[in-house]
Design a protein around this motif. Sequence first.
Motif, PDB file in Angstrom:
ATOM      1  N   LEU A 133       0.834  -1.194   0.000  1.00 45.59           N
ATOM      2  CA  LEU A 133       0.000   0.000   0.000  1.00 45.59           C
ATOM      3  C   LEU A 133       0.872   1.249   0.000  1.00 45.59           C
ATOM      4  N   LEU A 134       1.946   1.194   0.789  1.00 46.89           N
ATOM      5  CA  LEU A 134       2.873   2.326   0.886  1.00 46.89           C
ATOM      6  C   LEU A 134       3.540   2.584  -0.457  1.00 46.89           C
ATOM      7  N   LYS A 135       3.944   1.481  -1.133  1.00 55.09           N
ATOM      8  CA  LYS A 135       4.588   1.615  -2.457  1.00 55.09           C
ATOM      9  C   LYS A 135       3.598   2.207  -3.444  1.00 55.09           C
ATOM     10  N   LYS A 136       2.355   1.755  -3.354  1.00 58.61           N
ATOM     11  CA  LYS A 136       1.320   2.240  -4.278  1.00 58.61           C
ATOM     12  C   LYS A 136       1.108   3.730  -4.037  1.00 58.61           C
ATOM     13  N   ARG A 137       1.002   4.114  -2.785  1.00 58.24           N
ATOM     14  CA  ARG A 137       0.784   5.531  -2.444  1.00 58.24           C
ATOM     15  C   ARG A 137       1.959   6.374  -2.931  1.00 58.24           C
ATOM     16  N   TYR A 138       3.167   5.838  -2.780  1.00 58.39           N
ATOM     17  CA  TYR A 138       4.355   6.561  -3.198  1.00 58.39           C
ATOM     18  C   TYR A 138       4.341   6.771  -4.700  1.00 58.39           C
ATOM     19  N   LYS A 139       3.952   5.699  -5.418  1.00 60.98           N
ATOM     20  CA  LYS A 139       3.885   5.782  -6.881  1.00 60.98           C
ATOM     21  C   LYS A 139       2.834   6.820  -7.283  1.00 60.98           C
ATOM     22  N   GLU A 140       1.704   6.821  -6.579  1.00 63.66           N
ATOM     23  CA  GLU A 140       0.648   7.805  -6.877  1.00 63.66           C
ATOM     24  C   GLU A 140       1.168   9.213  -6.614  1.00 63.66           C
TER      25      GLU A 140
END
Lengths: 356, 120
Positions: A133-140
């Motif tokens: 989730l953290l990686k996804k948020r970072y990518k966003e």
Amino acid sequence: MGKLDTLKILLIEDGEADRMIFSNYIDDIDSEIYLESESTLIGGISFLQENEIDIVILDLNLPDCKGLDSLIQLKKQFPQIAVIVLSGNRDILIADEAIAIGASDYLLKAHLDPDRLQRTLLYNLERIKKDELLKKRYKELEQFTYIATHDLKSPLNNMIQLLEYLNGDEEERATYMEMMKQSMDSLKNIIASLTDVLELKSTIKSSPKEEVALEDIISDVLRDHNYLISEQNIEVILELEKGVKKRYNKAHLKSIVQNLVSNAIKYKGKVNPKIILKTYSSNADVVFQCEDNGLGIDLQKEGGNIFKMFKRFHKKSEIEGKGIGLSMINSIVEENGGKILLESEPNVGSNFKVFL
Amino acid sequence: MKFNKIHILDDDKISSMLLAKKIESLGFTGEIDKSFTAAEAYPKIKGPNEVLFLDQNLECCIGKDVIDQLQQIGIQGLKIILISSQFNASHEELQNSSNNIIGKIVKPFSAEEIKKLLCQ
């Protein structure tokens, strides 16, 4: 203790007895766990190259690699996979170093039992989910930042340059002032869009939910678009399963249906335009489907960009729009644990399937 | 300047106009043609003694798509200058991928940088 979701584990352990004990512990855990095993590091790496695994359990004393080197090699090749070290070595320094290298946990064989194993797997699974989730948020955030800086720069750059030409005669000055105004409007619109996106993302999770009948939402949206639909002679076909409901934020659900219907109208087919709206339950999912025979999208070219912010697939001069609708509804659907699948072909049409 | 014709492909009409003005201010007397979409540009580009200022973020495609399409059409001898508000590593890669890409310019345009590229 919580129950594990379906889990795929790869055990890299050369000792047959240890493999059997581990397998028995897994069998004692009340969850659906698929256990594979390899007895060498090379075997483990080959397996991981071909198969999807959630967690690797790694012995540090393998025939083809001793000590923490095996962990280093695994993390180098598969940085995203959680690796739990299972060792007979009680040395706390080794344990610390393993965690520093990237091991998710360090278990002692002598202390292992089904309860401890289940707890470890549960906690690590939670950590994996949070990491993802953290990686996804970072990518966003990266994407948002890039768009914000790039898209905001364009009108600003124009304004900077137009200032150079404001010393001309009155007629010229009027022309350039008009262009300045256009650039400022463009800037304002981009900021407004970005604000909408930020606001939506920050409120999706906390927004109130209720049981919503999809038929009612679709009815509202079609009523809102009735004029356009009849003016443009679009045939709307409804295949709605009776009584389909979903616990959702009503405004968000309407936004999803509205965006897809609106796009289907905007990008309608030139001859006998048709929109098919379906709702049905599929296993535990509630599905809303919006199909059209319109302009379609070249997925081979644009597949990865479908839900990117400000991404447009047709010229603004042909069809108005900011290009954030799909991005926003994808955010809504994903935050609610759903997904959107798309089939599309240029000049054939598009079929959006929303698993709510 | 060695080019007979300059093409500008940028969906931002204001940016396109500003670039054309900058080029004219350098004393370029040849034809400056502006296109706002790739489809509009392709039939106008012949290749030899021509240069294309190519925006990297067009409405419906990116700069690389245009370069690939020009290659497919068989355009030879065209020189290309990449333009953008913001470049990244992929643009660097693109620039290094072809000898026909003679440089890149960040917006807002600098007359000196344009002159340097057109006169090289």
